[in-house]
Design an enzyme around this catalytic site. Structure first.
Site, PDB file in Angstrom:
ATOM      1  N   THR A  95      -5.542   8.368  -4.728  1.00  0.00           N
ATOM      2  CA  THR A  95      -5.433   8.315  -3.274  1.00  0.00           C
ATOM      3  C   THR A  95      -4.426   9.350  -2.788  1.00  0.00           C
ATOM      4  O   THR A  95      -4.624  10.056  -1.815  1.00  0.00           O
ATOM      5  CB  THR A  95      -4.997   6.919  -2.825  1.00  0.00           C
ATOM      6  OG1 THR A  95      -5.974   5.978  -3.235  1.00  0.00           O
ATOM      7  CG2 THR A  95      -4.855   6.846  -1.309  1.00  0.00           C
TER       8      THR A  95
ATOM      9  N   GLU B 152       0.831  -1.203   0.000  1.00  0.00           N
ATOM     10  CA  GLU B 152       0.000   0.000   0.000  1.00  0.00           C
ATOM     11  C   GLU B 152       0.862   1.248   0.000  1.00  0.00           C
ATOM     12  O   GLU B 152       0.546   2.234  -0.649  1.00  0.00           O
ATOM     13  CB  GLU B 152      -0.922   0.016   1.231  1.00  0.00           C
ATOM     14  CG  GLU B 152      -2.101  -0.935   1.152  1.00  0.00           C
ATOM     15  CD  GLU B 152      -3.117  -0.524   0.106  1.00  0.00           C
ATOM     16  OE1 GLU B 152      -2.768  -0.558  -1.098  1.00  0.00           O
ATOM     17  OE2 GLU B 152      -4.261  -0.189   0.472  1.00  0.00           O
TER      18      GLU B 152
END
Lengths: 317, 317
Positions: free
Chosen positions: B187, B134
């Site tokens: 993001t 991530e």
């Protein structure tokens, strides 16, 4: 009306914040406690006819400024505005202690009135009355003392507007150790120390921990309860008001406590422990720090009080 | 080694944040999902030999930049540094959707490798590998997608340092409705919109709600789950990136959804519902807003996925 309009009720001390739940989480102790005697009458007036006990001089007789009086007024305005009430307060709890002194008497008063009026108000309505009393005493709306003082156990105030609370389960072996040094910290002043803004990273850590604590209570996971007791919000500032706090923190870290921190706005400190032996060791450790600094203090330990404010008898004539 | 070193695994989409649990709470969907085929070899190299599917062009083949590759490297460095791995990715999920696209493939890869290596790593270690993936994809450590993609259900990341997570219970009738408008929100960019500091009053409200959500999941209290879905932290800024969000909010408020908000960093939006009928109505309502604005979109609904990444077969030769 129950009990012929006369009841005696004990309202316990509480630990607010519990480190990870600033303003939203608290739990109830067995001791210390304040006790009220309530005698309904038809005067339409609320009076505090006497305050006794070692800390009697620390709270006002004026029912508009005494939390018992404010709580009683909020209750009677909803339920029976024409009623009057005589309150006698046994003030065994020190004020400005961080142990929810202002909430204990208010909780006892509300529980007692609801008993006299046959349970007319729901818990949520009682809590709303209690928040008014806390606001009068501390200048802020916070329910993390009044809620557990009323209901017992751990209570989460999940929302203030609209008011919503959750009674959390208390794992069976969960004991507390509390040490109260004889120093006064005003809730009002302790709140002024708080930052008005906090870094998002700290906030994230705080709500992760609160989620962990709530999960730990539901799961009976003592390790998770312990690791969730951390405070990035209030402790950095408030701990400076508590002599010896670094030593306290070190004692807690070394065990046998699961974790601990400042009780409410201090100066009392708390630890949570698994079982009586660990709690007794922890209370010895914590009080020893204050004693070593020449500060008079008192220790309290017991299993978390899951009962809250309770009727303890009938006032004498 | 299991399955002769060959396995095919499906990694589901996830809703991160869930409004009240910024960076710490997420849950898994049934659909959409990415699928990986993993073939162990002794080359010492990790390669992505092919990416297929409608969104194949949106992710890199370079295993150092593809989250499947990064996750595989983290796993093999711990477990078997001399091993090599061929990865084939079926990319059915859109990227930059707010549905945990970067986590889905990484979760599938980690679950698959652990299956091949006979469950050698504990969930916590798998999750640590997933956080590395991530970080490579989004530039930040956040586990609220990778954890539920791996484990299924609702997962709370109670702490990042040290890493600790809690698998929360999923009430039986809890369904989701998700609408994904075909707009890309990075993001990385969505994180830049976030405030670095938040008012203590908002933070308090947020952790009260997170405590309420966790309690609601443990208690199976749908009303409490619904009232806890509120976001004072990320939604005010991020909602401006989502056309029609005010209408979305109004649809959610009017029911039958319990509550809802932005999924992860958006632009997908989610609602939680009690039961299939409510969820089907909610997904119709949510997608209609985007359709009405002329924005292509896709809806998803189902019971919360409590399984997470699952082995779905064996890769063809």
């Amino acid at each position: 009306m129950n009990h012929n309009g006369r009841v005696k009720v004990r309202g316990p001390a509480t630990v607010g914040n519990v480190s990870c739940g600033f303003d939203v989480l608290g739990f109830a102790l067995q001791d210390p406690a304040d006790t009220v005697e309530l005698i309904l009458n038809d005067s339409g007036q609320i009076t505090i006819s006497g305050i006794r006990g070692p800390h009697a001089s620390e709270v006002p007789l004026d029912p508009e400024r005494n939390t018992c009086g404010v709580a009683a007024r909020a209750f009677l305005q909803k339920v029976s505005p024409e009623s009057g009430l005589e309150i006698r307060l046994q003030k065994d709890m020190p004020v400005k202690s961080g142990l929810g002194s202002s909430a204990a008497g208010a909780a006892a008063t509300l529980a007692g009135l609801n008993e006299l009026f046959e349970g007319i108000l729901e818990e949520r309505e009682l809590l709303a009355c209690g928040l008014q009393a806390e606001k009068a005493a501390c200048g802020s709306i916070h329910g993390d003392n009044i809620a557990p003082a009323l209901l017992g156990g751990f209570v989460l105030i999940s929302s203030y507007q609209p008011l919503h609370f959750v009674r959390l389960p208390t794992p069976e072996e969960l004991w507390y150790a509390v040490a109260h040094p004889r120093l006064a910290v005003q809730t009002r002043q302790a709140r002024q120390i708080l930052p008005r803004q906090i870094p998002l990273t700290d906030a994230r850590r705080q709500w992760g921990n609160l989620g962990g604590m709530v999960s730990g209570l539901f799961m009976g996971d003592y390790d998770l309860i312990g690791r969730s007791i951390e405070d990035r919000v209030a402790e950095p500032g408030r701990s400076r008001l508590i002599p010896g706090f670094e030593q306290i923190r070190e004692k807690i870290r070394k065990g046998p406590a699961l974790g601990g921190g400042i009780s409410g706005s201090g100066p009392a400190v708390f630890a949570l422990c698994r079982g009586a032996d660990a709690a007794r060791q922890a209370v010895t450790d914590l009080t020893a720090v204050f004693t070593g600094l020449g500060i008079a203090n008192h220790g309290y330990t017991g299993p978390v009080n899951t009962t809250g404010a309770t009727v303890s008898g009938v006032p004498p004539e």
